[in-house]
Design a protein around this motif. Structure first.
Motif, PDB file in Angstrom:
ATOM      1  N   TYR A 265      51.536  26.274  49.774  1.00 47.28           N
ATOM      2  CA  TYR A 265      50.070  26.610  48.659  1.00 47.28           C
ATOM      3  C   TYR A 265      48.994  27.458  48.860  1.00 47.28           C
ATOM      4  N   ILE A 266      48.895  28.474  50.115  1.00 50.10           N
ATOM      5  CA  ILE A 266      48.464  29.858  49.945  1.00 50.10           C
ATOM      6  C   ILE A 266      49.007  30.573  48.884  1.00 50.10           C
ATOM      7  N   SER A 267      49.936  30.898  48.631  1.00 48.60           N
ATOM      8  CA  SER A 267      50.919  31.416  48.497  1.00 48.60           C
ATOM      9  C   SER A 267      50.729  31.286  45.969  1.00 48.60           C
ATOM     10  N   ILE A 268      50.860  29.461  46.034  1.00 45.59           N
ATOM     11  CA  ILE A 268      50.585  29.074  45.172  1.00 45.59           C
ATOM     12  C   ILE A 268      48.426  29.519  44.784  1.00 45.59           C
ATOM     13  N   LEU A 269      47.986  29.325  45.302  1.00 49.73           N
ATOM     14  CA  LEU A 269      46.634  29.631  44.907  1.00 49.73           C
ATOM     15  C   LEU A 269      46.109  30.579  44.717  1.00 49.73           C
ATOM     16  N   ILE A 270      46.612  31.937  45.705  1.00 48.29           N
ATOM     17  CA  ILE A 270      46.538  33.046  45.845  1.00 48.29           C
ATOM     18  C   ILE A 270      47.208  33.771  43.541  1.00 48.29           C
ATOM     19  N   ILE A 271      48.265  33.109  43.183  1.00 46.56           N
ATOM     20  CA  ILE A 271      48.923  33.142  42.133  1.00 46.56           C
ATOM     21  C   ILE A 271      48.188  32.846  41.103  1.00 46.56           C
ATOM     22  N   SER A 272      47.321  31.360  41.491  1.00 50.50           N
ATOM     23  CA  SER A 272      46.814  30.811  40.408  1.00 50.50           C
ATOM     24  C   SER A 272      45.198  31.862  40.136  1.00 50.50           C
ATOM     25  N   VAL A 273      44.565  32.206  41.083  1.00 47.87           N
ATOM     26  CA  VAL A 273      43.705  33.423  41.239  1.00 47.87           C
ATOM     27  C   VAL A 273      43.937  34.122  40.961  1.00 47.87           C
ATOM     28  N   LEU A 274      45.133  34.672  40.679  1.00 44.01           N
ATOM     29  CA  LEU A 274      45.000  36.631  40.067  1.00 44.01           C
ATOM     30  C   LEU A 274      45.461  35.409  38.831  1.00 44.01           C
ATOM     31  N   THR A 275      46.239  34.700  38.752  1.00 40.52           N
ATOM     32  CA  THR A 275      45.945  34.809  37.001  1.00 40.52           C
ATOM     33  C   THR A 275      45.551  34.402  36.057  1.00 40.52           C
ATOM     34  N   TRP A 276      44.363  33.529  36.824  1.00 41.71           N
ATOM     35  CA  TRP A 276      42.938  33.104  36.229  1.00 41.71           C
ATOM     36  C   TRP A 276      41.542  34.611  35.304  1.00 41.71           C
ATOM     37  N   ILE A 277      42.199  35.499  36.435  1.00 41.52           N
ATOM     38  CA  ILE A 277      41.060  36.193  37.002  1.00 41.52           C
ATOM     39  C   ILE A 277      42.040  37.133  35.924  1.00 41.52           C
ATOM     40  N   ASN A 278      42.935  37.367  35.345  1.00 42.02           N
ATOM     41  CA  ASN A 278      43.262  38.815  34.678  1.00 42.02           C
ATOM     42  C   ASN A 278      43.478  37.789  33.204  1.00 42.02           C
ATOM     43  N   LEU A 279      43.550  36.654  32.965  1.00 46.40           N
ATOM     44  CA  LEU A 279      43.385  36.198  31.512  1.00 46.40           C
ATOM     45  C   LEU A 279      41.775  36.807  30.976  1.00 46.40           C
ATOM     46  N   ARG A 280      40.980  36.052  32.365  1.00 47.56           N
ATOM     47  CA  ARG A 280      39.331  36.658  31.901  1.00 47.56           C
ATOM     48  C   ARG A 280      39.607  37.540  31.333  1.00 47.56           C
ATOM     49  N   GLY A 281      40.030  38.814  31.253  1.00 46.26           N
ATOM     50  CA  GLY A 281      39.718  40.305  30.537  1.00 46.26           C
ATOM     51  C   GLY A 281      40.514  41.284  31.766  1.00 46.26           C
ATOM     52  N   ILE A 282      40.714  42.681  31.698  1.00 51.53           N
ATOM     53  CA  ILE A 282      40.705  43.598  32.190  1.00 51.53           C
ATOM     54  C   ILE A 282      39.601  44.016  33.181  1.00 51.53           C
ATOM     55  N   ARG A 283      38.657  43.539  32.029  1.00 50.28           N
ATOM     56  CA  ARG A 283      37.308  44.530  33.091  1.00 50.28           C
ATOM     57  C   ARG A 283      37.041  43.623  34.237  1.00 50.28           C
ATOM     58  N   GLU A 284      37.247  42.590  34.228  1.00 54.24           N
ATOM     59  CA  GLU A 284      36.919  41.580  34.860  1.00 54.24           C
ATOM     60  C   GLU A 284      37.699  41.376  36.489  1.00 54.24           C
ATOM     61  N   SER A 285      39.211  41.900  35.399  1.00 51.96           N
ATOM     62  CA  SER A 285      40.202  41.746  36.695  1.00 51.96           C
ATOM     63  C   SER A 285      39.682  42.795  36.955  1.00 51.96           C
ATOM     64  N   ALA A 286      39.197  43.969  36.956  1.00 56.48           N
ATOM     65  CA  ALA A 286      39.202  45.467  37.915  1.00 56.48           C
ATOM     66  C   ALA A 286      38.416  45.330  38.336  1.00 56.48           C
ATOM     67  N   VAL A 287      37.408  44.217  38.192  1.00 62.74           N
ATOM     68  CA  VAL A 287      35.279  44.676  39.050  1.00 62.74           C
ATOM     69  C   VAL A 287      36.515  43.420  40.277  1.00 62.74           C
ATOM     70  N   PHE A 288      36.720  42.472  40.277  1.00 61.29           N
ATOM     71  CA  PHE A 288      37.570  42.154  41.263  1.00 61.29           C
ATOM     72  C   PHE A 288      38.132  42.123  42.363  1.00 61.29           C
ATOM     73  N   VAL A 289      38.958  43.029  41.524  1.00 63.42           N
ATOM     74  CA  VAL A 289      40.428  43.361  43.046  1.00 63.42           C
ATOM     75  C   VAL A 289      39.143  44.773  42.915  1.00 63.42           C
ATOM     76  N   SER A 290      39.191  45.132  42.211  1.00 62.66           N
ATOM     77  CA  SER A 290      38.146  46.931  42.876  1.00 62.66           C
ATOM     78  C   SER A 290      37.392  46.974  45.002  1.00 62.66           C
ATOM     79  N   PHE A 291      36.688  45.714  44.503  1.00 63.59           N
ATOM     80  CA  PHE A 291      36.851  46.068  46.346  1.00 63.59           C
ATOM     81  C   PHE A 291      37.471  45.072  47.409  1.00 63.59           C
TER      82      PHE A 291
END
Length: 249
Positions: A164-190
Motif C-alpha cells: 500500500y505504501i508503494s502504491i501511494l508513493i507511485i500515485s503521488v509521483l504520478t500526480w505531481i508529474n501530471l501537474r507539470g515539469i515545474r511543479e514536479s521539479a519544485v517537489f523533487v528538489s527538496f
C-alpha cells in the motif's frame, strides 16, 4: 437591443463549467498554452533534481547490490567492491561524454529514438524507444521498492503495509508529474538536495571513521581449480552488472 455573446472567460461561463473539467483543473492545474511553454524552462537549481534524480536515487541501492553479489563468495571478497565502483565510475564518465556529444550534435533536442533513427534507421530507433519505456517502468518499480524497504527497515511496524505504501508513493509521483515539469521539479528538489547533503555527510564521516578504525586484514585463500576461479569471475562480473544497472545507467 442586440444580444451579445457570452465570453468564454466570463464568470457565467466558469460557473457552468463541466464538473469533470473542474475536478481535472483542481488536481492537474490549468492547461498550459503552447506559447507559454518557454516560460516553463528550468534553471540549474530546479533542472538538476528533475534530471539527475534517477541516477541519484540509484546510488542508494547500487552499492547494496554489489555487496549482495559478492556475498556469494564470502565477505573476504568485499574488497572487490572498490575496483568495481571505479569501473562503474569510468563507464559513467564515458556515458556523460557520449551525452555531451549528443547535445552538441542535436542542440534542439535529440533522444535515443532521434539519434538511432538518424544513424541506424527506424527499426533500431523503435528498439531504443521500447527499451527506454521498459527502463522507465523498471526504474519506478525498483526505486519505489528500494525506498519502501528502507522505510520498513527504519519502521518495522509498516512491514505489512509495504504494498500500500508503494502504491501511494507511485500515485503521488504520478500526480505531481501530471501537474507539470515545474511543479514536479519544485517537489523533487527538496528531497534530492537533502539526499545529496546526507550522502556527503555520510561519505565524510565514513572516511574519518575508516581512518580512525584499525583495519582487519582479510585473507583469501587461492584456489587452483580453474572452474571455481571462472565461477568466481562470473560472480564478480554479476556484482558489477548489478551495481551498474542500478546506478541509473
Amino acid at each position: 437591443m442586440k444580444q451579445g455573446k457570452i465570453s468564454p472567460n466570463s464568470k457565467t461561463s466558469h460557473r457552468y463549467e463541466d464538473p469533470f473539467k473542474r475536478v481535472f483543473r483542481f488536481f492537474l492545474g490549468n492547461p498550459l498554452k503552447t506559447s507559454a511553454q518557454n516560460k516553463e524552462s528550468l534553471g540549474f537549481i530546479l533542472g538538476l533534481p528533475i534530471l539527475a534524480v534517477d541516477a541519484l536515487s540509484s546510488i542508494a541501492y547500487a552499492s547494496e547490490e554489489i555487496l549482495l553479489g559478492l556475498s556469494i563468495l564470502g565477505t573476504s571478497y568485499f574488497s572487490f567492491s572498490v575496483p568495481i565502483a571505479f569501473a562503474i565510475v569510468i563507464l559513467i564518465v564515458t556515458l556523460v561524454v557520449s551525452y555531451m556529444q549528443t547535445v552538441t550534435a542535436y542542440p534542439n533536442g535529440g533522444g535515443a529514438y532521434t539519434v538511432s533513427r538518424d544513424h541506424l534507421g527506424s527499426k533500431w530507433a523503435l528498439v531504443a524507444a521500447s527499451s527506454l519505456l521498459i527502463d522507465y517502468v523498471l526504474t519506478v518499480a525498483v526505486s519505489v521498492a528500494a525506498g519502501v524497504r528502507a522505510i520498513i527497515s527504519a519502521f518495522p511496524l509498516f512491514a505489512h503495509s509495504a504494498t500500500y505504501i508503494s502504491i501511494l508513493i507511485i500515485s503521488v509521483l504520478t500526480w505531481i508529474n501530471l501537474r507539470g515539469i515545474r511543479e514536479s521539479a519544485v517537489f523533487v528538489s527538496f528531497p534530492v538536495y537533502a539526499f545529496i547533503l546526507f550522502m556527503f555527510l555520510l561519505s565524510v564521516s565514513g572516511v574519518f571513521i575508516g581512518i580512525a578504525t584499525p583495519t582487519i586484514a582479510s585473507h583469501m585463500e587461492g584456489v587452483d581449480d580453474p572452474v571455481l576461479n571462472f565461477a568466481a569471475l562470473l560472480v564478480i562480473l554479476r556484482a558489477f552488472a548489478g551495481g551498474y544497472s542500478n546506478d541509473g545507467c
